[in-house]
Scaffold this active site. Structure first.
Site, PDB file in Angstrom:
ATOM      1  N   GLU A   1      -9.656   7.380   2.542  1.00  0.00           N
ATOM      2  CA  GLU A   1     -10.803   6.430   2.891  1.00  0.00           C
ATOM      3  C   GLU A   1     -10.072   5.211   3.262  1.00  0.00           C
ATOM      4  OE1 GLU A   1      -9.773   6.163  -0.210  1.00  0.00           O
ATOM      5  OE2 GLU A   1      -9.771   4.033  -0.282  1.00  0.00           O
TER       6      GLU A   1
ATOM      7  N   SER B   1       1.796  -9.684  -1.356  1.00  0.00           N
ATOM      8  CA  SER B   1       1.266  -8.425  -1.331  1.00  0.00           C
ATOM      9  C   SER B   1       1.375  -7.737   0.104  1.00  0.00           C
ATOM     10  CB  SER B   1       0.067  -8.223  -1.697  1.00  0.00           C
ATOM     11  OG  SER B   1      -1.165  -9.037  -1.022  1.00  0.00           O
TER      12      SER B   1
ATOM     13  N   LYS C   1       0.832  -1.143  -0.150  1.00  0.00           N
ATOM     14  CA  LYS C   1      -0.146   0.028   0.115  1.00  0.00           C
ATOM     15  C   LYS C   1       0.930   1.366   0.013  1.00  0.00           C
ATOM     16  CE  LYS C   1      -4.560  -1.449   0.704  1.00  0.00           C
ATOM     17  NZ  LYS C   1      -4.433  -2.759   0.897  1.00  0.00           N
TER      18      LYS C   1
HETATM   19  C1  LIG Z   1      -5.330  -3.996   0.762  1.00  0.00           C
HETATM   20  C2  LIG Z   1      -4.577  -5.097   0.363  1.00  0.00           C
HETATM   21  C3  LIG Z   1      -5.148  -5.877  -0.625  1.00  0.00           C
HETATM   22  C4  LIG Z   1      -6.143  -5.900  -1.724  1.00  0.00           C
HETATM   23  O1  LIG Z   1      -5.822  -4.448  -2.386  1.00  0.00           O
HETATM   24  P1  LIG Z   1      -5.750  -4.519  -3.864  1.00  0.00           P
HETATM   25  O2  LIG Z   1      -5.816  -3.124  -4.291  1.00  0.00           O
HETATM   26  O3  LIG Z   1      -6.513  -5.452  -4.421  1.00  0.00           O
HETATM   27  O4  LIG Z   1      -4.055  -4.962  -3.937  1.00  0.00           O
HETATM   28  C5  LIG Z   1      -4.268  -7.014  -0.913  1.00  0.00           C
HETATM   29  N1  LIG Z   1      -3.160  -7.558  -0.014  1.00  0.00           N
HETATM   30  C6  LIG Z   1      -2.814  -6.615   1.047  1.00  0.00           C
HETATM   31  C7  LIG Z   1      -1.703  -7.381   2.069  1.00  0.00           C
HETATM   32  C8  LIG Z   1      -3.683  -5.565   1.556  1.00  0.00           C
HETATM   33  O5  LIG Z   1      -3.232  -4.890   2.611  1.00  0.00           O
END
Ligand SMILES: *Cc1c(COP(=O)(O)O)cnc(C)c1O
Length: 416
Positions: free
Chosen positions: A109, A380, A87
């Site tokens: 948000e 992610s 993020k």
């Molecule tokens: C917020 C989040 C997501 C989902 O958001 P995308 O915009 O689809 O990437 C995926 N993995 C993690 C670790 C997140 O914090």
């Protein structure tokens, strides 16, 4: 350079008149600073992502998973980014852009609190006042992230309309923005919303695949056969795919939350999943035309996933377009499979993934035979934020590979 606001029939700028000046000003700033690197904007962005964020991040071979699946599995380690998820790439890019635009105040948000936390960190780092809108239901569910935002000096404004979750928080932030466009920038949290947000957020997140594409060639002298990323709004997904889209031999898989079931309850207005790419219909939400979970009357349905970050009824317009074109394969795994994958990655590789991320590994577990010889999975984010949920959800299910979590339940909740 200028940009098109559409991806096929998706995208666009479906916003109230009051927001058009803000959107036009932002489009101009995006084209000048991000696309044309005016005043060295992108150089400063990259430098801050290195020094503050910790980039570049490793592409790591997963030794145990590679052996288990008889496939070369590589992990793009976005969980090692400052803040513990991808993020920050977007939050820091947008807060820096706001500075270049002469804005004096940041709003955002947040649903699960991950984007709010990243924005609060970026705003503190760049010395900008920051207010976060968050539904009151989410505030109650995600207390640690509320503390993190406040600790970084952000105000957290509870949103009490509707169900008090992400959808209402976005609407409330847009309302604030319409009143305050002169001095305020709205940092949206994924590749969603009106143009230029989907393109701009993708460009900030594209550092992920810019690095990964070079790293895999260094390590294997070749491109991967498949690339996997989980998809909520789709920002880690687009970031992971962007630099591979032109490589036709590389298969791209967007792994959505299958929740508890793919079927919907029209009467209740509920979809027990968040699989908008696989099951959604075209419609307009939060300023863009895209694929949405909606009933036969076009009402947006409530979504569900065990992972809060995937729990959204829409998806980025570019991803929806790439799916229609056949370039990205939309797939999904259910809550149970994601939880098993959470434990698998934790035990086999010593990496506790976010529950969002675990969906991508759930797909790998179930379908590794069809993914070719070399696979990259985007990690992610890390899963510390999910431990309480995992303890709860693991205790309620009969999973093959879960450790005994009962000791935590005996101690009682609230210790994490
Ligand atoms: C917020 C989040 C997501 C989902 O958001 P995308 O915009 O689809 O990437 C995926 N993995 C993690 C670790 C997140 O914090």
């Amino acid at each position: 350079m200028s940009t098109d606001s559409k991806f096929g029939e998706y995208g666009g700028q479906y916003v109230p008149e009051a927001l058009m000046p803000a959107i036009e000003e932002l489009t101009d700033a995006y084209e000048r600073y991000v696309l044309d690197n005016e005043d060295g904007f992108m150089d400063e962005f990259r430098e801050r992502m290195a020094d503050f964020g910790g980039r570049p991040l490793p592409l790591q071979r997963a030794d145990q998973l590679s052996q288990r699946y008889d496939t070369e599995v590589y992990l793009k380690r976005e969980d090692l980014l400052h803040g513990g998820a991808h993020k920050l790439n977007n939050a820091l890019g947008q807060v820096l852009l706001a500075k270049y635009m002469g804005k004096e105040r940041i709003i955002a948000e947040t649903g699960a609190g991950q984007h709010g936390t990243a924005t609060a960190m970026a705003a503190a780092h760049l010395d900008m006042p920051c207010e976060i809108y968050m539904g009151e239901t989410d505030i109650a569910r995600q207390r640690p992230n509320v503390f993190r935002m406040r600790t970084n000096g952000a105000e957290v404004n509870p949103v009490t309309t509707g169900r008090g979750t992400l959808k209402e928080a976005i609407s409330e932030t847009m309302r604030d923005w319409a009143r305050t466009v002169e001095n305020t920038h709205y940092v949206i949290g994924s590749v969603v919303g009106p143009h230029p947000f989907p393109s701009m957020v993708r460009d900030f997140q594209a550092l992920i695949s810019e690095e990964a594409r070079e790293q895999i060639q260094e390590k294997t002298s070749d491109l991967p056969d498949s690339v996997l990323a989980c998809a909520g709004g789709g920002s880690n997904t687009m970031g992971m795919f962007h630099n591979f889209v032109e490589d036709e031999t590389v298969d791209l898989y967007a792994v959505e939350a299958g929740g508890s079931s793919l079927s919907v309850d029209e009467e209740e207005g509920v979809a027990p999943n968040s699989a908008s790419l696989s099951t959604g219909e075209e419609g307009v939400l939060h300023g863009a035309r895209t694929k949405l979970l909606q009933d036969s009357d076009g009402q947006i349905m409530e979504s569900h996933s065990v992972s809060a970050g995937l729990d959204y009824a829409g998806v980025g317009p570019e991803l929806a377009h790439l799916v229609d074109e056949g370039r990205v394969e939309p797939v999904n795994v259910d809550d149970d499979t994601a939880l098993e994958a959470f434990h698998r990655l934790s035990q086999d590789e010593g990496i506790i993934p976010a529950l969002e991320t675990a969906h991508a590994f759930g797909y790998l577990e179930e379908h590794h035979d069809g993914l070719g010889e070399t696979v990259i999975v985007n990690v992610s984010g890390r899963g510390d934020k999910d431990l309480e949920t995992v303890i709860e959800e693991t205790g309620n299910r009969d999973l093959d590979n879960a450790p005994d979590m009962s000791i935590f339940r005996e101690i009682g909740g609230g210790m994490l």
